[in-house]
Design an enzyme around this catalytic site. Structure first.
Site, PDB file in Angstrom:
ATOM      1  N   ARG A   1      33.488  28.570 -39.518  1.00  0.00           N
ATOM      2  CA  ARG A   1      34.640  28.694 -39.378  1.00  0.00           C
ATOM      3  C   ARG A   1      35.678  27.686 -40.045  1.00  0.00           C
ATOM      4  O   ARG A   1      36.740  27.739 -40.849  1.00  0.00           O
ATOM      5  CB  ARG A   1      34.896  28.340 -37.851  1.00  0.00           C
ATOM      6  CG  ARG A   1      36.270  28.250 -37.403  1.00  0.00           C
ATOM      7  CD  ARG A   1      36.367  28.142 -35.730  1.00  0.00           C
ATOM      8  NE  ARG A   1      38.142  28.189 -35.467  1.00  0.00           N
ATOM      9  CZ  ARG A   1      38.445  26.724 -34.306  1.00  0.00           C
ATOM     10  NH1 ARG A   1      37.006  25.590 -34.614  1.00  0.00           N
ATOM     11  NH2 ARG A   1      39.299  26.873 -34.187  1.00  0.00           N
TER      12      ARG A   1
ATOM     13  N   HIS B   1      38.287  28.963 -42.678  1.00  0.00           N
ATOM     14  CA  HIS B   1      40.352  27.859 -42.706  1.00  0.00           C
ATOM     15  C   HIS B   1      40.415  26.689 -44.155  1.00  0.00           C
ATOM     16  O   HIS B   1      41.579  26.839 -44.473  1.00  0.00           O
ATOM     17  CB  HIS B   1      39.733  27.185 -41.563  1.00  0.00           C
ATOM     18  CG  HIS B   1      39.862  27.504 -40.916  1.00  0.00           C
ATOM     19  ND1 HIS B   1      40.781  26.939 -38.990  1.00  0.00           N
ATOM     20  CD2 HIS B   1      39.357  28.612 -40.185  1.00  0.00           C
ATOM     21  CE1 HIS B   1      40.904  27.196 -38.003  1.00  0.00           C
ATOM     22  NE2 HIS B   1      39.626  29.538 -38.456  1.00  0.00           N
TER      23      HIS B   1
ATOM     24  N   ASN C   1      42.699  23.210 -36.018  1.00  0.00           N
ATOM     25  CA  ASN C   1      41.571  22.785 -36.729  1.00  0.00           C
ATOM     26  C   ASN C   1      41.412  21.179 -36.099  1.00  0.00           C
ATOM     27  O   ASN C   1      40.239  21.114 -36.258  1.00  0.00           O
ATOM     28  CB  ASN C   1      41.519  22.105 -38.577  1.00  0.00           C
ATOM     29  CG  ASN C   1      41.976  23.599 -38.948  1.00  0.00           C
ATOM     30  OD1 ASN C   1      41.520  24.192 -38.590  1.00  0.00           O
ATOM     31  ND2 ASN C   1      42.723  22.890 -39.931  1.00  0.00           N
TER      32      ASN C   1
ATOM     33  N   HIS D   1      32.717  36.740 -36.337  1.00  0.00           N
ATOM     34  CA  HIS D   1      32.834  36.379 -35.001  1.00  0.00           C
ATOM     35  C   HIS D   1      31.595  36.452 -33.629  1.00  0.00           C
ATOM     36  O   HIS D   1      32.185  36.834 -32.620  1.00  0.00           O
ATOM     37  CB  HIS D   1      33.930  37.064 -34.283  1.00  0.00           C
ATOM     38  CG  HIS D   1      35.806  36.535 -34.817  1.00  0.00           C
ATOM     39  ND1 HIS D   1      37.067  36.945 -34.561  1.00  0.00           N
ATOM     40  CD2 HIS D   1      35.858  35.416 -35.511  1.00  0.00           C
ATOM     41  CE1 HIS D   1      37.444  36.317 -35.205  1.00  0.00           C
ATOM     42  NE2 HIS D   1      37.261  35.036 -35.257  1.00  0.00           N
TER      43      HIS D   1
END
Length: 319
Positions: A61, A65, A93, A190
């Site tokens: 993740r 990001h 975040n 995911h």
């Protein structure tokens, strides 16, 4: 005059070609300067994962990001300083964790090869290792990224939200040179991890003026989520796993999506386009095809050019 102009054009083209080739990523980038770089990162990620099974999802993740804001330049790792609030402290975040893994790998690499391996490359390698250690595919990571010096919390608004519809998702990905195929393949990330209630509250309470729950959700599944996340939830860490095997990298995410058991409305939105729906069915039916597509899209995403110019000696601080 024409000859001089052509000569100048030739010089510019040669110079431009030289710049693109010297800045290009390469799987052998550290072959001479730090040949043990990858094994050092892998060992650190492996040890951290052994102690905490949530580490792989967190690293994957964080890499997403990072790349989606200023390109893959490790700006997500920079600490806030003075009046500047950095990316890691932006709303999307705040829940990022396991950043200590990157710091540990950096410390070991600085001892072995001082000032050579960028934080951006460490994060890209760690994301790959996170997938592999969770049972997913492996790939050769192109390396040679440089670390950026700019990190602003306000820029986290550029990240795709879990409430996005298909048009918003397509626009967000296309702005970064990524296709609908990449969107569906990367959404497979995911398959790892957990989500807090706030990211899917919109689907299980007050969906619209007429109905309370998103009708595309399996009623039993929605009922369980409503129990975990009541309308006035006060439990800070309440939430749900993203799929039935949250520590295993597999294609369960796509199978559950077709059953109305996905967490995010952005994932459900992938069923509203014939192109993306066909890919979801394809990946649900073949883990092998999902793995192949994910690898290709990960290499593409992790190669999004950042504005980095240096190799930070400390991933949280500019040199």
């Amino acid at each position: 005059m024409a000859a001089i102009f052509l000569s100048l054009v030739t010089i510019v083209l040669v110079y431009s070609s030289h710049l693109s080739s010297t800045n290009a990523l390469s799987v052998n980038y550290y072959h001479q300067t730090c040949p043990t770089a990858e094994s050092i990162v892998t060992n650190v990620v492996h040890e951290a994962t052994t102690n905490d099974k949530t580490v792989p999802a967190a690293l994957l993740r964080t890499h997403f990001h990072d790349c989606f804001i200023r390109g893959c330049d490790a700006s997500v790792l920079l600490n806030s300083k003075g009046k500047n609030k950095a990316e890691k402290d932006g709303p999307p975040n705040i829940s990022l964790h396991a950043l200590y893994v990157i710091d540990q790998a950096k410390k070991q690499l600085e001892k072995k090869c001082p000032g050579v391996v960028s934080c951006a490359d460490i994060l890209a390698l760690a994301a790959r290792d996170a997938v592999v250690l969770s049972g997913g595919p492996t790939w050769d990571v192109p390396k040679g990224r440089k670390d950026g010096r700019i990190s602003k919390a306000i820029d986290t608004r550029k990240l795709p939200l879990p409430t996005f519809n298909i048009s918003q998702l397509e626009q967000s990905f296309s702005q970064r040179g990524l296709s609908l195929d990449d969107l569906v393949a990367l959404s497979g990330g995911h398959t790892l991890g957990f989500s807090h209630c706030s990211s899917f509250q919109n689907r299980i309470h007050n969906f619209n003026k007429a109905i309370d729950v998103d009708p595309s959700m399996d009623p039993s599944f929605a009922g369980k989520l409503r129990q975990v996340c009541p309308v006035n939830n006060k439990i800070k860490n309440a939430g749900a796993n993203l799929d039935s095997t949250p520590t295993v990298f597999d294609n369960a995410h796509y199978k559950l999506l077709l059953q109305g058991k996905s967490i995010f409305s952005s994932d459900q939105a992938l069923l509203t386009s014939s192109r993306t729906k066909a890919l979801i069915k394809k990946f649900a039916g073949s883990q092998k095809e999902f793995f192949e597509a994910f690898v290709n899209s990960m290499i593409k995403m992790s190669s999004i050019s950042g504005g980095g110019t240096e190799v930070r000696l400390d991933c949280g601080v500019v040199n």
